[in-house]
Write a protein that holds these residues in place. Sequence first.
Motif, PDB file in Angstrom:
ATOM      1  N   VAL A  59       0.857  -1.194   0.000  1.00 55.01           N
ATOM      2  CA  VAL A  59       0.000   0.000   0.000  1.00 55.01           C
ATOM      3  C   VAL A  59       0.891   1.242   0.000  1.00 55.01           C
ATOM      4  O   VAL A  59       1.891   1.294   0.717  1.00 55.01           O
ATOM      5  CB  VAL A  59      -0.905   0.018   1.259  1.00 55.01           C
ATOM      6  N   LYS A  60       0.520   2.252  -0.784  1.00 55.36           N
ATOM      7  CA  LYS A  60       1.358   3.450  -0.849  1.00 55.36           C
ATOM      8  C   LYS A  60       1.508   4.061   0.540  1.00 55.36           C
ATOM      9  O   LYS A  60       0.563   4.104   1.336  1.00 55.36           O
ATOM     10  CB  LYS A  60       0.787   4.465  -1.834  1.00 55.36           C
ATOM     11  N   GLN A  61       2.713   4.537   0.840  1.00 56.01           N
ATOM     12  CA  GLN A  61       3.025   4.971   2.196  1.00 56.01           C
ATOM     13  C   GLN A  61       2.205   6.176   2.645  1.00 56.01           C
ATOM     14  O   GLN A  61       2.032   6.400   3.845  1.00 56.01           O
ATOM     15  CB  GLN A  61       4.513   5.293   2.318  1.00 56.01           C
ATOM     16  N   GLU A  62       1.657   6.943   1.712  1.00 54.50           N
ATOM     17  CA  GLU A  62       0.845   8.098   2.079  1.00 54.50           C
ATOM     18  C   GLU A  62      -0.402   7.697   2.868  1.00 54.50           C
ATOM     19  O   GLU A  62      -0.994   8.523   3.568  1.00 54.50           O
ATOM     20  CB  GLU A  62       0.424   8.872   0.822  1.00 54.50           C
ATOM     21  N   MET A  63      -0.800   6.425   2.754  1.00 57.52           N
ATOM     22  CA  MET A  63      -1.993   5.953   3.462  1.00 57.52           C
ATOM     23  C   MET A  63      -1.705   5.593   4.921  1.00 57.52           C
ATOM     24  O   MET A  63      -2.623   5.288   5.676  1.00 57.52           O
ATOM     25  CB  MET A  63      -2.570   4.724   2.747  1.00 57.52           C
ATOM     26  N   PHE A  64      -0.418   5.641   5.316  1.00 56.99           N
ATOM     27  CA  PHE A  64      -0.051   5.159   6.642  1.00 56.99           C
ATOM     28  C   PHE A  64       0.040   6.274   7.685  1.00 56.99           C
ATOM     29  O   PHE A  64       0.812   6.184   8.622  1.00 56.99           O
ATOM     30  CB  PHE A  64       1.274   4.397   6.566  1.00 56.99           C
ATOM     31  N   GLY A  65      -0.758   7.314   7.551  1.00 54.47           N
ATOM     32  CA  GLY A  65      -0.791   8.374   8.539  1.00 54.47           C
ATOM     33  C   GLY A  65      -1.994   8.232   9.458  1.00 54.47           C
ATOM     34  O   GLY A  65      -3.034   7.687   9.073  1.00 54.47           O
ATOM     35  N   GLY A  66      -1.863   8.705  10.672  1.00 54.67           N
ATOM     36  CA  GLY A  66      -2.985   8.772  11.601  1.00 54.67           C
ATOM     37  C   GLY A  66      -3.580   7.421  11.955  1.00 54.67           C
ATOM     38  O   GLY A  66      -2.907   6.396  11.963  1.00 54.67           O
ATOM     39  N   VAL A  67      -4.886   7.422  12.214  1.00 53.41           N
ATOM     40  CA  VAL A  67      -5.588   6.216  12.635  1.00 53.41           C
ATOM     41  C   VAL A  67      -5.557   5.154  11.552  1.00 53.41           C
ATOM     42  O   VAL A  67      -5.327   3.967  11.822  1.00 53.41           O
ATOM     43  CB  VAL A  67      -7.047   6.547  13.010  1.00 53.41           C
ATOM     44  N   LEU A  68      -5.769   5.559  10.288  1.00 50.43           N
ATOM     45  CA  LEU A  68      -5.751   4.594   9.189  1.00 50.43           C
ATOM     46  C   LEU A  68      -4.411   3.897   9.104  1.00 50.43           C
ATOM     47  O   LEU A  68      -4.341   2.677   8.896  1.00 50.43           O
ATOM     48  CB  LEU A  68      -6.061   5.296   7.860  1.00 50.43           C
ATOM     49  N   GLY A  69      -3.333   4.642   9.294  1.00 55.59           N
ATOM     50  CA  GLY A  69      -2.006   4.044   9.245  1.00 55.59           C
ATOM     51  C   GLY A  69      -1.808   2.992  10.319  1.00 55.59           C
ATOM     52  O   GLY A  69      -1.221   1.935  10.073  1.00 55.59           O
ATOM     53  N   ARG A  70      -2.321   3.273  11.513  1.00 56.13           N
ATOM     54  CA  ARG A  70      -2.202   2.300  12.603  1.00 56.13           C
ATOM     55  C   ARG A  70      -3.010   1.045  12.306  1.00 56.13           C
ATOM     56  O   ARG A  70      -2.585  -0.078  12.610  1.00 56.13           O
ATOM     57  CB  ARG A  70      -2.630   2.940  13.924  1.00 56.13           C
ATOM     58  N   VAL A  71      -4.170   1.235  11.693  1.00 54.51           N
ATOM     59  CA  VAL A  71      -5.001   0.080  11.326  1.00 54.51           C
ATOM     60  C   VAL A  71      -4.304  -0.762  10.254  1.00 54.51           C
ATOM     61  O   VAL A  71      -4.250  -2.002  10.353  1.00 54.51           O
ATOM     62  CB  VAL A  71      -6.384   0.545  10.835  1.00 54.51           C
ATOM     63  N   LEU A  72      -3.757  -0.094   9.228  1.00 54.11           N
ATOM     64  CA  LEU A  72      -3.067  -0.827   8.165  1.00 54.11           C
ATOM     65  C   LEU A  72      -1.872  -1.589   8.708  1.00 54.11           C
ATOM     66  O   LEU A  72      -1.628  -2.749   8.329  1.00 54.11           O
ATOM     67  CB  LEU A  72      -2.620   0.146   7.073  1.00 54.11           C
ATOM     68  N   THR A  73      -1.107  -0.954   9.586  1.00 53.76           N
ATOM     69  CA  THR A  73       0.056  -1.615  10.169  1.00 53.76           C
ATOM     70  C   THR A  73      -0.365  -2.816  11.001  1.00 53.76           C
ATOM     71  O   THR A  73       0.226  -3.903  10.906  1.00 53.76           O
ATOM     72  CB  THR A  73       0.854  -0.624  11.039  1.00 53.76           C
ATOM     73  N   ALA A  74      -1.397  -2.647  11.822  1.00 53.84           N
ATOM     74  CA  ALA A  74      -1.874  -3.745  12.662  1.00 53.84           C
ATOM     75  C   ALA A  74      -2.405  -4.901  11.828  1.00 53.84           C
ATOM     76  O   ALA A  74      -2.327  -6.061  12.235  1.00 53.84           O
ATOM     77  CB  ALA A  74      -2.959  -3.237  13.607  1.00 53.84           C
ATOM     78  N   ALA A  75      -2.935  -4.582  10.633  1.00 56.78           N
ATOM     79  CA  ALA A  75      -3.467  -5.618   9.743  1.00 56.78           C
ATOM     80  C   ALA A  75      -2.375  -6.295   8.920  1.00 56.78           C
ATOM     81  O   ALA A  75      -2.660  -7.197   8.134  1.00 56.78           O
ATOM     82  CB  ALA A  75      -4.519  -5.008   8.810  1.00 56.78           C
ATOM     83  N   ASP A  97       8.830 -16.019   1.093  1.00 57.04           N
ATOM     84  CA  ASP A  97       9.780 -17.082   1.443  1.00 57.04           C
ATOM     85  C   ASP A  97       9.300 -17.885   2.648  1.00 57.04           C
ATOM     86  O   ASP A  97       9.646 -19.057   2.811  1.00 57.04           O
ATOM     87  CB  ASP A  97      11.159 -16.497   1.733  1.00 57.04           C
ATOM     88  N   ALA A  98       8.493 -17.247   3.497  1.00 57.32           N
ATOM     89  CA  ALA A  98       7.942 -17.932   4.667  1.00 57.32           C
ATOM     90  C   ALA A  98       6.677 -18.728   4.326  1.00 57.32           C
ATOM     91  O   ALA A  98       6.061 -19.323   5.212  1.00 57.32           O
ATOM     92  CB  ALA A  98       7.641 -16.921   5.765  1.00 57.32           C
ATOM     93  N   GLY A  99       6.286 -18.711   3.043  1.00 61.14           N
ATOM     94  CA  GLY A  99       5.133 -19.483   2.606  1.00 61.14           C
ATOM     95  C   GLY A  99       3.813 -18.759   2.697  1.00 61.14           C
ATOM     96  O   GLY A  99       2.750 -19.375   2.527  1.00 61.14           O
ATOM     97  N   SER A 100       3.836 -17.448   2.939  1.00 64.78           N
ATOM     98  CA  SER A 100       2.602 -16.666   3.058  1.00 64.78           C
ATOM     99  C   SER A 100       2.282 -15.946   1.750  1.00 64.78           C
ATOM    100  O   SER A 100       2.923 -16.183   0.731  1.00 64.78           O
ATOM    101  CB  SER A 100       2.728 -15.677   4.219  1.00 64.78           C
ATOM    102  N   CYS A 101       1.305 -15.053   1.788  1.00 69.68           N
ATOM    103  CA  CYS A 101       0.773 -14.423   0.575  1.00 69.68           C
ATOM    104  C   CYS A 101       0.967 -12.912   0.584  1.00 69.68           C
ATOM    105  O   CYS A 101       0.878 -12.272   1.634  1.00 69.68           O
ATOM    106  CB  CYS A 101      -0.719 -14.726   0.429  1.00 69.68           C
ATOM    107  N   VAL A 102       1.194 -12.369  -0.609  1.00 74.67           N
ATOM    108  CA  VAL A 102       1.353 -10.933  -0.806  1.00 74.67           C
ATOM    109  C   VAL A 102       0.357 -10.482  -1.870  1.00 74.67           C
ATOM    110  O   VAL A 102       0.141 -11.183  -2.872  1.00 74.67           O
ATOM    111  CB  VAL A 102       2.795 -10.602  -1.243  1.00 74.67           C
ATOM    112  N   GLY A 103      -0.257  -9.322  -1.649  1.00 74.17           N
ATOM    113  CA  GLY A 103      -1.139  -8.734  -2.646  1.00 74.17           C
ATOM    114  C   GLY A 103      -0.519  -7.488  -3.239  1.00 74.17           C
ATOM    115  O   GLY A 103       0.113  -6.697  -2.523  1.00 74.17           O
ATOM    116  N   ILE A 104      -0.654  -7.320  -4.543  1.00 76.77           N
ATOM    117  CA  ILE A 104      -0.079  -6.157  -5.215  1.00 76.77           C
ATOM    118  C   ILE A 104      -1.021  -5.723  -6.340  1.00 76.77           C
ATOM    119  O   ILE A 104      -1.674  -6.555  -6.973  1.00 76.77           O
ATOM    120  CB  ILE A 104       1.337  -6.483  -5.758  1.00 76.77           C
TER     121      ILE A 104
END
Length: 244
Positions: A59-75, A97-104
């Motif tokens: 997710v573009k880093q501009e979205m990681f400010g304030g409350v939304l940023g904390r939610v995105l980080t926690a998710a 590499d750990a066998g998990s999934c990435v979305g882009i």
Amino acid sequence: MAWSRPVGWALDHLVYRTTVSGRANVPQAGPVIFAGNHISYLDGPVMFGAAPRPMHILVKQEMFGGVLGRVLTAAGQLPVDRSGDRAALQRAKAILDAGSCVGILPEGTRGSGQAAAINNGVAWLALNSAATVIPVAILGTRTGDEHLNTVPRPGRRLHVSFGPALTADRGPGETGRASMDRVGTGIRAALARHVQDTIQASGHRLPDAETARAGSATPQTEPPHERQTAVAGEPADHHLRKVQ
């Protein structure tokens, strides 16, 4: 991150009415890259909620400010500096590499969603992680002549379709750049084809292309060499270019 799965489901099925198809195409285990078309702010969350497996979305880093940023980080979502951020790709690779999934969303910016051009970051991840790539068609999050910043009203019908799996490998004697260009071209073609197939099957339509061009920060009328802003910067020593 576990709490975010029911939140994503609620967005898709309580706030909106989302039809999901192709879940059987997603491997039940192992690294997966979900590569979706991009028409709206909601594409990432809608893809997240529809997927049969949890994912970490770039997710573009501009979205990681304030409350939304904390939610995105926690998710567990990953901030990306689109002007150049090879560290974001390395973090995504570690997750794969750990066998998990990435979305882009490899188109990089919101537009018509046709996948006419994508960023080679998705190809780099596929080649360097041995992950399966799943093309994802996301329709309905923006329609007609709606502005790029439109958030659809609750209750709208959306559609998410997971396409046939793709794999990537290096050809014999092929340079890194040639491999990335070839794989990127293949992913772009597969995603564009899957979007069109989903349009035919679902009856949904992409938003008006002229509106997307008028409102986009990277107009489609620019020559290809002017449209090379990276979704996730430069991996290793290779400049991420748009594949058309």
